[in-house]
Design a protein around this motif. Structure first.
Motif, PDB file in Angstrom:
ATOM      1  N   ASP B 302      53.278  63.140  25.370  1.00 60.07           N
ATOM      2  CA  ASP B 302      53.870  62.236  24.393  1.00 60.07           C
ATOM      3  C   ASP B 302      54.394  60.922  24.926  1.00 60.07           C
ATOM      4  OD1 ASP B 302      53.535  64.293  22.258  1.00 60.07           O
ATOM      5  OD2 ASP B 302      55.328  65.158  23.029  1.00 60.07           O
ATOM      6  N   GLY B 303      55.023  60.995  26.064  1.00 61.27           N
ATOM      7  CA  GLY B 303      55.251  59.469  26.743  1.00 61.27           C
ATOM      8  C   GLY B 303      54.044  58.943  26.999  1.00 61.27           C
ATOM      9  N   TYR B 304      53.193  59.599  27.506  1.00 54.72           N
ATOM     10  CA  TYR B 304      51.628  59.097  27.886  1.00 54.72           C
ATOM     11  C   TYR B 304      50.881  58.519  26.633  1.00 54.72           C
ATOM     12  CZ  TYR B 304      46.515  59.145  28.710  1.00 54.72           C
ATOM     13  OH  TYR B 304      45.284  59.105  28.563  1.00 54.72           O
ATOM     14  N   ALA B 305      50.861  59.210  25.604  1.00 54.83           N
ATOM     15  CA  ALA B 305      50.259  58.780  24.545  1.00 54.83           C
ATOM     16  C   ALA B 305      50.966  57.358  23.917  1.00 54.83           C
ATOM     17  CB  ALA B 305      49.953  59.943  23.452  1.00 54.83           C
ATOM     18  N   ALA B 306      52.154  57.598  23.915  1.00 51.74           N
ATOM     19  CA  ALA B 306      52.694  56.458  23.429  1.00 51.74           C
ATOM     20  C   ALA B 306      52.582  55.108  24.091  1.00 51.74           C
ATOM     21  CB  ALA B 306      54.417  56.723  23.355  1.00 51.74           C
ATOM     22  N   THR B 307      52.663  55.255  25.374  1.00 49.27           N
ATOM     23  CA  THR B 307      52.439  54.198  26.430  1.00 49.27           C
ATOM     24  C   THR B 307      51.075  53.674  26.093  1.00 49.27           C
ATOM     25  OG1 THR B 307      54.169  54.681  27.760  1.00 49.27           O
ATOM     26  CG2 THR B 307      52.037  53.273  28.523  1.00 49.27           C
ATOM     27  N   VAL B 308      49.984  54.537  25.861  1.00 45.11           N
ATOM     28  CA  VAL B 308      48.502  53.926  25.710  1.00 45.11           C
ATOM     29  C   VAL B 308      48.531  53.281  24.151  1.00 45.11           C
ATOM     30  CG1 VAL B 308      46.143  54.786  25.435  1.00 45.11           C
ATOM     31  CG2 VAL B 308      47.511  55.731  26.996  1.00 45.11           C
ATOM     32  N   ALA B 309      49.095  53.978  23.303  1.00 43.60           N
ATOM     33  CA  ALA B 309      49.365  53.042  21.938  1.00 43.60           C
ATOM     34  C   ALA B 309      49.853  51.929  22.143  1.00 43.60           C
ATOM     35  CB  ALA B 309      49.862  54.077  21.048  1.00 43.60           C
ATOM     36  N   CYS B 310      50.757  51.916  22.795  1.00 43.06           N
ATOM     37  CA  CYS B 310      51.747  50.439  22.816  1.00 43.06           C
ATOM     38  C   CYS B 310      50.732  49.561  23.564  1.00 43.06           C
ATOM     39  CB  CYS B 310      52.805  50.656  23.708  1.00 43.06           C
ATOM     40  SG  CYS B 310      54.252  51.268  22.743  1.00 43.06           S
ATOM     41  N   GLU B 311      50.002  49.943  24.603  1.00 42.30           N
ATOM     42  CA  GLU B 311      48.922  49.046  25.186  1.00 42.30           C
ATOM     43  C   GLU B 311      47.755  48.668  24.453  1.00 42.30           C
ATOM     44  OE1 GLU B 311      47.899  50.659  29.017  1.00 42.30           O
ATOM     45  OE2 GLU B 311      49.367  50.035  30.060  1.00 42.30           O
ATOM     46  N   THR B 312      47.369  49.272  23.511  1.00 43.99           N
ATOM     47  CA  THR B 312      46.383  49.027  22.721  1.00 43.99           C
ATOM     48  C   THR B 312      47.063  48.245  21.714  1.00 43.99           C
ATOM     49  OG1 THR B 312      45.580  51.425  23.067  1.00 43.99           O
ATOM     50  CG2 THR B 312      44.406  50.072  21.225  1.00 43.99           C
ATOM     51  N   GLY B 313      48.202  48.731  21.206  1.00 44.86           N
ATOM     52  CA  GLY B 313      48.855  47.704  20.234  1.00 44.86           C
ATOM     53  C   GLY B 313      48.859  46.132  20.458  1.00 44.86           C
ATOM     54  N   LEU B 314      49.294  45.991  22.031  1.00 44.56           N
ATOM     55  CA  LEU B 314      49.325  44.508  22.408  1.00 44.56           C
ATOM     56  C   LEU B 314      47.895  43.899  22.506  1.00 44.56           C
ATOM     57  CD1 LEU B 314      51.456  44.803  25.530  1.00 44.56           C
ATOM     58  CD2 LEU B 314      52.104  44.367  23.110  1.00 44.56           C
ATOM     59  N   ARG B 315      46.813  44.894  22.790  1.00 46.12           N
ATOM     60  CA  ARG B 315      45.629  44.388  22.600  1.00 46.12           C
ATOM     61  C   ARG B 315      45.242  43.706  21.487  1.00 46.12           C
ATOM     62  NH1 ARG B 315      43.753  48.307  26.112  1.00 46.12           N
ATOM     63  NH2 ARG B 315      42.841  49.519  24.379  1.00 46.12           N
ATOM     64  N   ALA B 316      45.540  44.756  20.351  1.00 49.12           N
ATOM     65  CA  ALA B 316      45.219  44.438  18.837  1.00 49.12           C
ATOM     66  C   ALA B 316      46.084  43.099  18.632  1.00 49.12           C
ATOM     67  CB  ALA B 316      45.773  45.794  18.078  1.00 49.12           C
ATOM     68  N   LEU B 317      47.293  42.840  18.874  1.00 52.26           N
ATOM     69  CA  LEU B 317      48.217  41.856  18.620  1.00 52.26           C
ATOM     70  C   LEU B 317      47.337  40.460  19.203  1.00 52.26           C
ATOM     71  CD1 LEU B 317      51.024  40.733  17.711  1.00 52.26           C
ATOM     72  CD2 LEU B 317      51.635  40.840  20.271  1.00 52.26           C
ATOM     73  N   HIS B 318      46.949  40.782  20.314  1.00 54.77           N
ATOM     74  CA  HIS B 318      46.230  39.415  20.972  1.00 54.77           C
ATOM     75  C   HIS B 318      44.712  39.185  20.268  1.00 54.77           C
ATOM     76  CE1 HIS B 318      49.762  38.786  23.219  1.00 54.77           C
ATOM     77  NE2 HIS B 318      49.555  39.891  23.913  1.00 54.77           N
ATOM     78  N   SER B 319      44.115  40.201  19.818  1.00 59.27           N
ATOM     79  CA  SER B 319      42.599  40.072  19.627  1.00 59.27           C
ATOM     80  C   SER B 319      42.535  39.994  18.247  1.00 59.27           C
ATOM     81  CB  SER B 319      41.712  41.400  19.984  1.00 59.27           C
ATOM     82  OG  SER B 319      42.227  42.394  19.055  1.00 59.27           O
ATOM     83  N   GLY B 320      43.409  40.374  17.355  1.00 59.77           N
ATOM     84  CA  GLY B 320      43.446  40.164  15.785  1.00 59.77           C
ATOM     85  C   GLY B 320      42.537  41.365  15.294  1.00 59.77           C
ATOM     86  N   ARG B 321      41.990  41.997  16.111  1.00 61.65           N
ATOM     87  CA  ARG B 321      41.034  43.010  15.651  1.00 61.65           C
ATOM     88  C   ARG B 321      41.614  44.574  15.689  1.00 61.65           C
ATOM     89  NH1 ARG B 321      37.334  40.254  18.907  1.00 61.65           N
ATOM     90  NH2 ARG B 321      37.761  42.088  20.584  1.00 61.65           N
ATOM     91  N   ARG B 322      40.891  45.622  15.205  1.00 65.88           N
ATOM     92  CA  ARG B 322      40.972  46.873  15.053  1.00 65.88           C
ATOM     93  C   ARG B 322      40.727  47.305  16.528  1.00 65.88           C
ATOM     94  NH1 ARG B 322      37.819  51.293  14.852  1.00 65.88           N
ATOM     95  NH2 ARG B 322      38.765  53.275  14.011  1.00 65.88           N
ATOM     96  N   GLU B 323      41.577  47.995  17.294  1.00 63.73           N
ATOM     97  CA  GLU B 323      41.420  48.378  18.661  1.00 63.73           C
ATOM     98  C   GLU B 323      41.635  49.871  18.674  1.00 63.73           C
ATOM     99  OE1 GLU B 323      40.667  46.501  21.146  1.00 63.73           O
ATOM    100  OE2 GLU B 323      41.010  44.368  20.368  1.00 63.73           O
ATOM    101  N   PRO B 324      40.402  50.492  19.058  1.00 63.00           N
ATOM    102  CA  PRO B 324      40.556  52.080  19.226  1.00 63.00           C
ATOM    103  C   PRO B 324      41.115  52.464  20.503  1.00 63.00           C
ATOM    104  CG  PRO B 324      38.273  51.242  19.815  1.00 63.00           C
ATOM    105  CD  PRO B 324      39.233  50.123  19.372  1.00 63.00           C
ATOM    106  N   ILE B 325      41.677  53.724  20.293  1.00 62.78           N
ATOM    107  CA  ILE B 325      42.406  54.295  21.612  1.00 62.78           C
ATOM    108  C   ILE B 325      41.711  55.440  22.189  1.00 62.78           C
ATOM    109  CG2 ILE B 325      44.347  55.981  22.041  1.00 62.78           C
ATOM    110  CD1 ILE B 325      46.139  54.300  20.161  1.00 62.78           C
ATOM    111  N   VAL B 326      41.611  55.443  23.354  1.00 58.92           N
ATOM    112  CA  VAL B 326      41.056  56.611  24.315  1.00 58.92           C
ATOM    113  C   VAL B 326      41.905  57.316  25.112  1.00 58.92           C
ATOM    114  CG1 VAL B 326      38.975  57.067  25.846  1.00 58.92           C
ATOM    115  CG2 VAL B 326      38.773  55.306  24.148  1.00 58.92           C
ATOM    116  N   LEU B 327      42.302  58.546  24.875  1.00 59.41           N
ATOM    117  CA  LEU B 327      43.045  59.289  25.641  1.00 59.41           C
ATOM    118  C   LEU B 327      42.175  60.031  26.754  1.00 59.41           C
ATOM    119  CD1 LEU B 327      45.727  60.502  22.965  1.00 59.41           C
ATOM    120  CD2 LEU B 327      45.762  58.404  24.544  1.00 59.41           C
TER     121      LEU B 327
END
Lengths: 339, 339, 339, 339
Positions: B302-327
């Motif tokens: 759960d901690g891993y998945a949350a961190t990946v989602a946050c990292e992806t969220g940061l990418r999305a914040l900067h790109s303005g795009r929908r960013e897929p998550i790969v676990l």
């Protein structure tokens, strides 16, 4: 440092407090138990690694491994154990009632006054409920002026067959009596008990609900709807009406579900669900106070006044009249309002 | 039996957990503390009769008087201490985030999988909140059908001047990310971050609020309004929309006051007020599970998945795009849904 | 087809009903007005293109351009106008009270019974309020069993200096009296009036609030908290307690604002805001019924019973005792429950 | 004075407005009706003493006994009737949509601008709903700062089998589109449509629910959850998040019932129940404005902008992308915000 507590009485509420002292609260453990039903006490003790089984309340109180005492036995035995704890110089938490007669309560007051310090806390847990505390805080803040009226409802889902109208006063309304005294820092001056239409769910010869009217010394009137066959849940309501506004307990929080044409929230199923946090806070406060060398919460005076109000309520139930309450003079030991 | 816990990190949240472990919870005591700021750690230790001051996290973990470890240090140090606890064979409760990068979290997963048993609980306390639990219970009961959508709001009254939009994702939305995964027993498939009109209370160059869209693997969309300068209070909202109904967190209970043309209830002032009971329940659950020989609650996965989602969220914040998550593939150790 | 209505009494409530009949309701217009204050009546008439000014209530009633009569004059004049309307064979809507004494109400009953048909509707508008109707619908549906108790609160923000405790009964509680009779399809058997602590906002010698206890023939007890200096708003509360559940008026809907640590909704400022839709529905129902050749709503019997209950309430206010109510026999004309 | 209104279109909504104009509203009657289904129109006309049956919309508009026109026919016919009413110099109330294409709406704007005065009101009834008005009043008062975000939910219990995802935009979301423009006195700059998990109750090939994102020119983002197979009721939600607080539509008021472990209130069954008072107020406002020589409420510009937003929404639904909105220049006639 861990406080070692002996518990006298291992029935329903006793077991609940033992669970709380063992698995929920901080800085405390159960070091001894006893019960008039020795088998039941043994079963309970067997589950508690740190607890010894004592043959009697007196033995438990005298046990040097017991720092302080919790009394959760049958009401008529409370006086004996509370007096013994005072005599032994040990702090005691006594479930309501403090004692079942005015005279017994008075003897406890005398003993505690003679001891020269507060040694008794009575288990009126509503004083530790988050909502009641928020209500009192609003009143104390005086943003809505002086209190004039209170409406309370005490709805219990069901009762065993042997329950009586007298028990509505002694077992249910006693909590509203304590709330009224605490909420307004005032004594009750008179009690009237009205008998509304009887629920078809009440046993024969049993008046349920009752409408209990408490007149405070200040003139504030508290009307308590007390009902023990409410069926739908355990529903505790209260609203204080002041000169410039009102303050009311809210419905219990939780999830709100929309389904089939309704939005709906949960009514607690029973007193345990409604007041579990209050019980936890109450007993933790006692443990902390005892560990710090004193006590806290509802005093023996509060227990005495509640018992007198209940006795007066029973008179009012039977007479159909307004019955005044006369209390003895309040000893200096109890002059400060209790938290 | 009392569990001896060592606490690494004696800042705000560390001190709060130490207070909880010392004065609130049952069956536990703090036996050691440490902090990168040795002076602060000493001050804290001086107030704890049973605790020794350790010079480092490593020393604390190795201390034989420490049965289990609580990590409340600065996020970037979490990996080191969690790995050390696993290596020492000691259960560890780690405040969120588990670690600050996907790679660090992956190393923790590898270590725990190699150990062959769950040893890590991550501090997502909302899973222990009464309201969220009631919401999940409704969903599990399926009385309102399959979930389709969730609307969430995370409103924080204010933040320090150094706060950034990235921290809205990492520090605030991370809780909504965990709630979404837990509520639906599902992984997040993609993240989009929208930037609404900026509050005049936000610092220059800082996007507040954000509207974070989480797409679950099932297709459920969770929209999270995240706002950290809300001013009026700490307001956590959530509603899940299902095929046959909805379930919503209620307003916090308490006293309702009528005054000056309004009826009004309280909005919590901050996260401590809102989630104090959830923090208590969370850590008690961990103490009980560790005492019983295991762990519970949010896992390293759960901690891993949350961190990946946050990292992806940061990418999305900067790109303005929908960013897929790969676990990465989910190890067998984490196949069961976490409580 | 348009119903031509003459209005006797152009004071505050008269003007409000004229506005309603002219600008809000369907199928009706004001064709004549009169008032004891001829100047005020003229001012009102001048704004109404279709209305003539009549010199007296009697002249208005006899005016062939008047199909039906609305009586909104001073209470002591109601009897005369209602009797005249009956004599003229014209339907009459009379604001409460029907008449100010039991004897006057009885004379109206006699006249209507002699006329052989219902010709009088009394202005108890709560029966047309959406919330009270929903409450009655729940009771009628019997999903929560038979009623046992009702708690009501009638909180008025302020009153003019000449207001008295008697007027709390006659002008405020009269509505709760009618609600109790209508809600339970039952008569009131006795009234008790308790005097709680007096608000410091009440004028000297004036008991405010009062706690009025109504005992229904069935045994249901209704306690009415009546308070006319509540300050904070116009707050009407009601909860009926039944064998299997309760039904309660909700807070008024509207926008809920979160701000400065609170969520808050509006309490109505006055009776007009609270009951505007009920007044509209009440008078439209009367217009529709009269147009269809009859009448509807609260009958002269309801007006009579309310006046007797108020008179008994005044006796109880002064005696401090429970005062029984004795009604004459109910004529066949009024045997059906009124809508 | 009574306004004579002709109604074009006697389907469901047409009949509802005819009932309203005939039995509910003040100062108006239906003097003519017509419908493409002549038999249905005749049935309706036969119940209306004052109304003649006209063979066509054109004939009705030209009828000298018609002072003003209500258009409740099939959407694609709106343009023709609205243009004809303008040409005839008669005020027209047109149910939404004003017209079904941007071009048709533009022709209406041109005609009205050429006429030099507002002659068209569009039936966006939410602007007359008590709750939405209270919400707008809070925003206008600026006690909670500038708006940043809005969350809206539009939940319809069920739809006929022929309903499509496009109709969710055109028939449901169009109301949220108008609310957004009106609430913020602003235009929509772009639309995105997200497709959450599909409800199993939706017909095959049909995306229900949708999550529609409206970006206002100011940057405010409005997310609209639109769902037409919600099953449990007609549930309209809205919360505007501002810099210093939020404002939210409350649950509908009514009786709250406690029963079987729950407290519960009613969710409206359908749009008629939810908005009956708004429809009444809307049409009464139009009648009053027309009687006074003008019009009021949502203008042809509002109708035009809503249609453009819906067309853009359809593009967004199909493209999966954010689609910008381009409006023609706003004529001076529409510069003032509409009430």
């Amino acid at each position: 440092m861990t406080l070692n507590v002996g518990v006298i009485g291992t029935g329903m509420i006793g077991q609940d407090h033992i669970r709380r002292l063992t698995h929920v609260l901080s800085g405390v453990r159960v070091s001894a138990v006893t019960d008039v039903d020795a088998g039941r006490a043994k079963t309970v003790a067997d589950d508690l690694p740190a607890a010894v089984l004592q043959p009697s309340g007196q033995a438990l109180i005298e046990d040097p491994a017991v720092d302080a005492v919790v009394v959760t036995s049958w009401g008529p035995t409370h006086e004996e154990y509370v007096l013994a704890a005072i005599a032994a110089g040990k702090q005691v938490f006594c479930e309501k009632p403090l004692a079942t007669t005015e005279e017994a309560c008075a003897r406890i007051l005398d003993a505690e006054v003679a001891a020269g310090r507060r040694m008794v806390m009575v288990g009126f847990m509503r004083r530790f409920d988050r909502q009641y505390r928020a209500m009192k805080e609003v009143l104390t803040g005086r943003s809505i002026g002086a209190p004039l009226l209170m409406h309370a409802a005490h709805r219990n889902p069901s009762v065993p067959p042997h329950f009586t109208s007298e028990m509505i006063i002694n077992d249910s309304t006693v909590h509203d009596i304590d709330v009224a005294r605490w909420m307004f820092d005032d004594e009750i001056a008179a009690v009237t008990v009205l008998k509304p239409r009887i629920s078809s769910k009440a046993a024969a010869g049993f008046n349920d609900p009752l409408l209990v009217l408490l007149e405070m010394a200040s003139g504030v009137i508290v009307d308590v709807e007390a009902m023990v066959n409410a069926g739908f849940g355990y529903d505790i309501r209260g609203e204080v009406v002041c000169e410039d506004g009102t303050v009311e307990l809210s419905e219990s929080a939780g999830a709100v579900v929309k389904r089939a044409g309704q939005y709906a929230g949960r009514v607690p199923a029973n007193w345990r669900e409604r007041f579990v946090s209050a019980f936890d806070a109450e007993l933790q406060a006692w443990v902390d106070a005892v560990t710090a060398g004193g006590t806290t919460g509802p005093s023996a005076w509060d227990g005495y006044a509640a018992t007198v109000a209940c006795e007066t309520g029973l008179r009012a139930l039977h007479s159909g009249r307004r019955e005044p309450i006369v209390l003895r003079e309040r000893p200096d030991l109890y002059k400060e309002p209790t938290p």
